[in-house]
Design an enzyme around this catalytic site. Structure first.
Site, mmCIF file in Angstrom:
data_model
loop_
_atom_site.group_PDB
_atom_site.id
_atom_site.type_symbol
_atom_site.label_atom_id
_atom_site.label_comp_id
_atom_site.label_asym_id
_atom_site.label_seq_id
_atom_site.Cartn_x
_atom_site.Cartn_y
_atom_site.Cartn_z
ATOM 1 N N ASN A 44 10.919 -9.888 0.376
ATOM 2 C CA ASN A 44 10.833 -10.685 -1.014
ATOM 3 C C ASN A 44 12.035 -10.511 -1.841
ATOM 4 O OD1 ASN A 44 8.116 -11.046 -0.533
ATOM 5 N ND2 ASN A 44 7.377 -9.433 -2.162
ATOM 6 N N GLU B 297 5.669 5.179 -0.443
ATOM 7 C CA GLU B 297 7.206 5.364 -0.571
ATOM 8 C C GLU B 297 7.658 4.255 -1.703
ATOM 9 O OE1 GLU B 297 5.450 5.007 2.635
ATOM 10 O OE2 GLU B 297 5.405 7.327 2.885
ATOM 11 N N TRP C 122 7.358 3.911 -4.764
ATOM 12 C CA TRP C 122 7.435 4.549 -6.150
ATOM 13 C C TRP C 122 8.802 4.851 -6.188
ATOM 14 C CZ3 TRP C 122 3.552 3.929 -9.325
ATOM 15 C CH2 TRP C 122 2.381 3.799 -8.717
ATOM 16 N N LEU D 125 -14.367 -13.959 4.253
ATOM 17 C CA LEU D 125 -13.313 -13.299 4.663
ATOM 18 C C LEU D 125 -13.050 -11.913 3.777
ATOM 19 C CD1 LEU D 125 -10.060 -13.363 5.699
ATOM 20 C CD2 LEU D 125 -9.373 -14.314 3.442
ATOM 21 N N ASP E 30 7.295 -8.109 4.096
ATOM 22 C CA ASP E 30 8.684 -7.597 3.869
ATOM 23 C C ASP E 30 9.487 -8.892 3.677
ATOM 24 O OD1 ASP E 30 10.676 -5.957 3.411
ATOM 25 O OD2 ASP E 30 10.921 -5.509 5.231
ATOM 26 N N SER F 274 6.412 1.582 9.304
ATOM 27 C CA SER F 274 6.676 2.123 7.901
ATOM 28 C C SER F 274 5.430 2.805 7.312
ATOM 29 C CB SER F 274 7.083 1.055 7.020
ATOM 30 O OG SER F 274 8.314 0.516 7.544
ATOM 31 N N HIS G 50 9.234 -10.933 -5.559
ATOM 32 C CA HIS G 50 7.625 -10.612 -5.532
ATOM 33 C C HIS G 50 6.435 -11.605 -6.252
ATOM 34 C CE1 HIS G 50 8.993 -6.851 -4.029
ATOM 35 N NE2 HIS G 50 9.649 -6.696 -5.206
ATOM 36 N N ARG H 133 9.308 -2.378 12.485
ATOM 37 C CA ARG H 133 8.918 -0.892 12.499
ATOM 38 C C ARG H 133 7.531 -0.984 11.522
ATOM 39 N NH1 ARG H 133 13.780 -0.365 9.705
ATOM 40 N NH2 ARG H 133 13.417 -0.674 7.394
#
Ligand code: FPP
Length: 269
Positions: A30, A75, A77, A139, A28, A201, A45, A199
Site C-alpha cells: 500500500n 509488529e 504497532w 463466504l 502488502d 511475516s 491504505h 516471506r
C-alpha cells in the site's frame, strides 16, 4: 468435486482442480503504491480498502468459502503513530460502513487476533458485526488484526494447558487445533502475498504448513480479480502431496484421507 472439510486440512487431500476452499492473503504494498503516485502512504491504505471490497466480491463469484486477510500484524504497532491512528480509523469506518453490505451478501465476518489493545469502540463494532453475520454461509471473511502466528500458537497452548493439565507431555495436534484462533476454518489451500516480498511475516504459522504459496509483485491496491485468477491458475497446477509420492497420489482418490502416523495424525512431509 466435493472435498471433506475437517478441523485440519492435513487430514484430507483436497482436490486442486477445484477453486481453493480457503485463500489467505498478506496485503502488502500500500505504501509503495501511494509513493509511486507522490501521495501520502495512508492514501495507499484507503485504496487498499477498495481492493479488499473487490476481493470479497471476486471470492463470492468464484465460490471460495473462506477469505482471510492480514490487515494489521502485532509488529505494525511499530509504524509511525499517525499511520497507526489512520489504520485504526480506517478499520473503525470500514466496520461502520461495510458490515451491512457484508450481511446483505450473506458474508460471515470474523476478526481474529489480540483485540485487547484496540479501542473499545472498535472491539464493540467487531463483536456486533460478528454476531450479526454469524449465520451467513456464502463466504467467511476473516480479518487478522493485531495477529501474529506465534501469538496464536502460544495462546492456544496456554488454553489447552489450562483445560487439560493432566495431559501435559502427551498433547497431540488434535488437542491444540480447536484452540487456535481460526479453528472455525479449514487450513488455507492457497496463500498469496502481494508487493514482491517472499516471506510469511508471522502470519498463520501453524495453518500454512501445507498451503500452496503464490507471491506476486503486484501491489495490494492493484490486486484485482484478474490477479486472483492468475493465483488460482497457478494453484491448480500444483500437486499437493502431503508427504506422499506422486505415484501414490495417482493411485488414489483426490479426497481420500491422508495417512496417519502412530498417533492418529500426519507426522511431517
Ligand atoms: C501493508 O502495506 C498493508 C497494511 C499494513 C495494512 C493493510 C490495510 C488495508 C489493506 C486497508 C484496511 C483493511 C481493512 C480490512 C479495514 P504496507 O504499508 O506495508 O506497504 P509498503 O510495503 O509498500 O510500505
Amino acid at each position: 468435486m466435493t472435498s471433506r472439510i475437517t478441523a485440519s486440512s492435513t487430514q484430507v487431500i483436497p482436490a486442486t482442480g477445484d477453486v481453493p476452499r480457503h485463500v489467505a492473503i498478506i496485503m502488502d504494498g500500500n505504501g509503495r503504491w501511494a509513493k509511486k503516485r507522490f501521495m501520502p502512504r495512508v492514501a495507499g491504505h484507503s485504496k487498499g480498502l477498495e481492493a479488499v471490497r473487490a476481493m470479497v466480491r471476486a471470492c463470492i463469484e468464484r465460490k471460495i468459502g473462506y477469505l482471510t486477510l492480514f490487515a494489521f500484524s502485532s509488529e505494525n504497532w511499530r509504524r509511525p503513530v499517525e499511520e497507526v491512528t489512520f489504520l485504526m480509523n480506517l478499520f473503525l469506518k470500514a466496520l461502520q460502513a461495510e458490515v451491512g453490505k457484508l450481511h446483505a451478501n450473506a458474508v460471515r465476518l470474523k476478526v481474529v487476533g489480540d483485540l485487547s489493545a484496540f479501542d473499545p469502540r472498535i472491539v464493540a463494532l467487531i463483536r456486533e458485526g460478528e454476531a450479526r453475520t454469524s449465520n451467513n454461509g456464502v463466504l467467511t471473511l476473516t480479518i487478522c488484526a493485531n495477529y501474529g502466528g506465534r501469538w496464536d500458537i502460544l495462546q492456544a497452548m496456554n488454553q489447552l494447558a489450562l483445560a487439560h493439565p493432566e495431559k501435559a507431555g502427551v498433547y497431540g495436534e488434535s488437542d491444540l487445533t480447536p484452540h487456535l484462533a481460526m479453528s472455525f476454518a479449514p487450513e488455507p489451500d492457497l496463500f498469496i502475498r502481494t508487493g514482491g516480498e517472499e516471506r510469511i511475516s508471522n502470519f498463520l504459522l501453524w495453518q500454512l504448513a501445507y498451503s500452496e504459496f503464490h507471491f506476486t509483485d503486484i501491489l495490494w491496491p492493484d490486486f484485482d480479480a484478474t490477479a486472483l485468477d492468475a493465483a488460482i491458475a497457478s494453484y491448480q497446477t500444483r500437486e499437493r502431496r502431503f508427504g506422499r509420492t506422486s505415484e501414490q497420489l495417482l493411485g488414489e482418490s483426490a479426497v481420500s484421507p491422508a495417512p496417519t502416523c502412530g498417533f492418529g495424525e500426519l507426522k511431517n512431509s
